[in-house]
Design a protein around this motif. Structure first.
Motif, short mmCIF file in Angstrom:
data_model
loop_
_atom_site.label_atom_id
_atom_site.label_comp_id
_atom_site.label_asym_id
_atom_site.label_seq_id
_atom_site.Cartn_x
_atom_site.Cartn_y
_atom_site.Cartn_z
N GLY A 91 29.12 52.52 18.41
CA GLY A 91 27.89 52.16 19.10
C GLY A 91 27.85 52.68 20.52
N LEU A 134 26.43 44.70 18.58
CA LEU A 134 26.98 45.92 17.99
C LEU A 134 28.43 45.68 17.58
N GLU A 172 25.62 52.84 16.24
CA GLU A 172 24.51 51.92 16.50
C GLU A 172 24.04 52.03 17.95
#
Length: 250
Positions: free
Chosen positions: A165, A55, A34
């Protein structure tokens, strides 16, 4: 998640970061990890703020305090591999330069941008560095691609042994050569810069980088990073500045 920018932040920088994230999210092909997305933004009590999607996972820098052995090696390997995927997040518009600042340094010629940006940092710390020899050895990319010049364990999220992420796109995000991304990732595993990293982590990263194909350009890009990061020389006791001087041999 509420992100409050430091007091006195430049509104145009905040707007540029929001625009960058919107562009990255609208056309990104980042797959399993992400990146931040802005839900709302505003200004209150003297601070600019953004509201962003939280995240998943925890910072890799926290995980490295407690994981060891083969699990640690596998996590380091994933961190390194994800660095090579960052360029998929953004394809430039023909110009090289800073993407998340309101008044960016941009130039249609890659090496001219590198020269301008590095010199700006060197002027801060007053280091005398031969930039021309460094720039001559760096290969020109075929097109501008995203480079995250702050891809480090504290800006990467992980969960269950995988990177989930990547954070902190903005002032240190540029359109440049994607070859910089793995070099940045490797440099940030030097214990001089990141205390939670070990000598074994760094050796693993260096071996991995060698496997990508070491070259004169690779060494030159590392030296350019040291010139760029030398803006931290306002505080000459910072470990990062010591790394910069060591890398530049000054």
């Amino acid at each position: 998640m509420l992100r409050v920018n430091r007091k006195g932040s430049v509104k145009s920088d905040v707007a540029a970061r929001i625009e960058l994230l919107n562009r990255m999210n609208s056309g990104s092909q980042h797959g399993r990890f992400e990146i931040p997305s802005v839900v709302d933004f505003g200004f209150k009590f003297g601070f600019d703020f953004t509201i962003e999607k939280r995240l998943s996972g925890i910072p890799l820098s926290d995980e490295l305090k407690q994981v060891s052995g083969s699990k640690r090696a596998a996590l380091i390997d994933d961190y390194l591999k994800v660095s090579t995927q960052l360029s998929r997040l953004f394809i430039g518009d023909g110009a090289y330069g800073e993407l998340g600042l309101g008044e960016p340094i941009r130039n249609p010629r890659f090496k001219e941008f590198l020269r301008q940006r590095a010199q700006q940092s060197l002027d801060v710390c007053q280091l005398d560095v031969d930039l021309e020899n460094i720039l001559d050895a760096i290969d020109n990319p075929s097109q501008p691609e995203l480079v995250h010049l702050d891809y480090c364990p504290s800006n990467v999220m992980n969960s269950e042994g995988k990177i989930t992420g990547v954070l902190d796109f903005g002032g240190t995000t540029i359109a440049g050569s994607s070859a910089f991304n793995p070099i940045v990732a490797t440099a940030f595993l030097d214990p001089t810069i990141t205390p939670v990293a070990t000598g074994n982590d760094h050796h693993q990263a260096l071996d991995w980088l060698d496997g990508l194909g070491q070259s004169e350009s690779t060494l030159a890009m590392k030296k350019w990073l040291a010139a760029y990061w030398s803006f931290c020389g306002r505080d000459k006791d910072l470990p990062l500045f010591k790394w910069c001087r060591r890398t530049l041999n000054v």
